[in-house]
Write an enzyme that holds these catalytic residues in place. Structure first.
Site, PDB file in Angstrom:
ATOM      1  N   LYS A   9       0.844  -1.198   0.000  1.00 25.26           N
ATOM      2  CA  LYS A   9       0.000   0.000   0.000  1.00 25.26           C
ATOM      3  C   LYS A   9       0.881   1.250   0.000  1.00 25.26           C
ATOM      4  O   LYS A   9       2.082   1.181   0.279  1.00 25.26           O
ATOM      5  CB  LYS A   9      -0.920  -0.012   1.223  1.00 25.26           C
ATOM      6  CG  LYS A   9      -0.178  -0.026   2.567  1.00 25.26           C
ATOM      7  CD  LYS A   9      -1.123  -0.235   3.750  1.00 25.26           C
ATOM      8  CE  LYS A   9      -0.331  -0.360   5.049  1.00 25.26           C
ATOM      9  NZ  LYS A   9      -1.195  -0.628   6.205  1.00 25.26           N
ATOM     10  N   TYR A  12      14.885  30.572   6.118  1.00 26.23           N
ATOM     11  CA  TYR A  12      13.660  31.277   6.522  1.00 26.23           C
ATOM     12  C   TYR A  12      13.633  31.530   8.027  1.00 26.23           C
ATOM     13  O   TYR A  12      14.004  30.670   8.826  1.00 26.23           O
ATOM     14  CB  TYR A  12      12.434  30.434   6.163  1.00 26.23           C
ATOM     15  CG  TYR A  12      12.045  30.493   4.699  1.00 26.23           C
ATOM     16  CD1 TYR A  12      11.753  31.704   4.077  1.00 26.23           C
ATOM     17  CD2 TYR A  12      11.949  29.328   3.952  1.00 26.23           C
ATOM     18  CE1 TYR A  12      11.383  31.751   2.738  1.00 26.23           C
ATOM     19  CE2 TYR A  12      11.579  29.356   2.613  1.00 26.23           C
ATOM     20  CZ  TYR A  12      11.296  30.578   2.011  1.00 26.23           C
ATOM     21  OH  TYR A  12      10.938  30.617   0.699  1.00 26.23           O
TER      22      TYR A  12
END
Ligand code: PLP
Length: 302
Positions: free
Chosen positions: A3, A200
């Site tokens: 999955k 940042y």
């Protein structure tokens, strides 16, 4: 268990390798994953869809029946896996009451705490599953995920996912090998004088004259923003820390004292920094590190 695109590594190539190694039963979560896997694998192996699907919705796949409504929809039709809940309280039927006639290929359940061998819920679930199986004589069972296998919880069909990819089945020393390496190229190296900041919000300030390598991977690639100020990579055999914020496409590492050039690779995940270790620094689990691996990485299979 393939999955989530084979835990981020590529469902089709992973499943083909497993198939070549003798695997005959595959699991995915969504019907669309099942249909794509059927196209990749051809006709033979069973492909079970954990979330289930209505008749006709995923040709060539086998539904996992989690509710009485789905059991009604599949009664008298194709073989199914019957999912019973034995204590996780996630998907699955609480018991067999009211079940219509079904062609049950496997009866399955899922462990909630298998990564904690001392947890009492493991034994509770084992006993409940045995009692439910006694009501379905002759029907094969599917019990253990990766950690359950390492608990010794046997059945006709185990459902390992994480262990296939080297994730540790329990805390402590990992008996499994790290099967992947993630390298990202250095785009630019810059000298940052003491007192300057990087990235940042200027969260990192150089305490000394520093050499900073800016690498082409960021949180959009699944190099989690939570690794800001916590993660590290490996360059020339040495650990180099993430400095400042991880940004969308870029991450900065302090490589002061290491000779490197633009184009050199920093290893973000690998045998010396496996997914579980990266996860610990990001406050998550190795599963999430793998399933977050971005679509922009070039995947090579060895
Ligand atoms: C994801 C999943 C597995 C595989 O679990 P791992 O811990 O990765 O081995 C097995 N069964 C079910 C129902 C799952 O959802």
């Amino acid at each position: 268990m393939v999955k989530a695109d084979g835990y981020g590594l590529g469902a089709a190539p992973v499943a083909r390798a497993l198939r070549a190694a003798g695997c005959s039963h595959f699991f995915v979560a969504h019907a669309a994953e099942g249909v794509a896997l059927r196209n990749a694998l051809g006709e033979a192996p069973m492909i079970a869809v954990l979330n289930g699907f209505p008749p006709g919705a995923a040709p060539g796949c086998t539904p996992v029946v989690n509710t009485l409504e789905m059991a009604q929809a599949w009664s008298g039709k194709a073989p199914v896996l019957l999912h019973v809940d034995t204590g996780m309280n996630r998907l699955g039927l609480p018991g067999l009451e009211g079940l219509p006639p079904l062609d049950i290929a496997y009866v399955m359940t899922h462990l909630a705490c298998a990564d904690d061998p001392a947890h009492p819920l493991n034994e509770t679930q084992r006993v409940r599953f045995a009692a439910l199986r006694a009501q379905l004589p002759g029907v094969p069972g599917s019990f253990a995920n990766s950690s359950g296998i390492f608990l010794g919880y046997d059945s006709e069909l185990a459902r390992p996912g994480a262990a296939l990819y080297g994730i540790a089945p329990a805390p402590g020393p990992n008996p499994l090998r790290c099967v992947l390496r993630l390298d990202a190229p250095i785009l630019q190296i810059r000298d940052v004088p003491a007192g300057d900041t990087v990235g940042y919000s200027a969260t990192w300030r150089a305490a000394r004259d520093s050499c900073i390598a800016v690498v082409a991977a960021g949180y959009a690639d699944g190099y989690l923003r939570a690794l800001s100020g916590h993660g590290f990579g490996i360059l020339a055999g040495r650990a180099v820390p993430v400095v400042g914020r991880v940004s969308m496409d870029l991450t900065a590492f302090d490589i002061t004292g290491i000779a490197a050039r633009a184009g050199d690779m920093i290893t973000l995940i690998g045998p010396d920094n496996p997914p579980d270790a990266v996860a610990e620094r990001a406050g998550t689990i190795g599963y999430e590190i793998l399933t977050s691996l971005g679509a922009r990485y070039r995947r090579e299979y060895v």
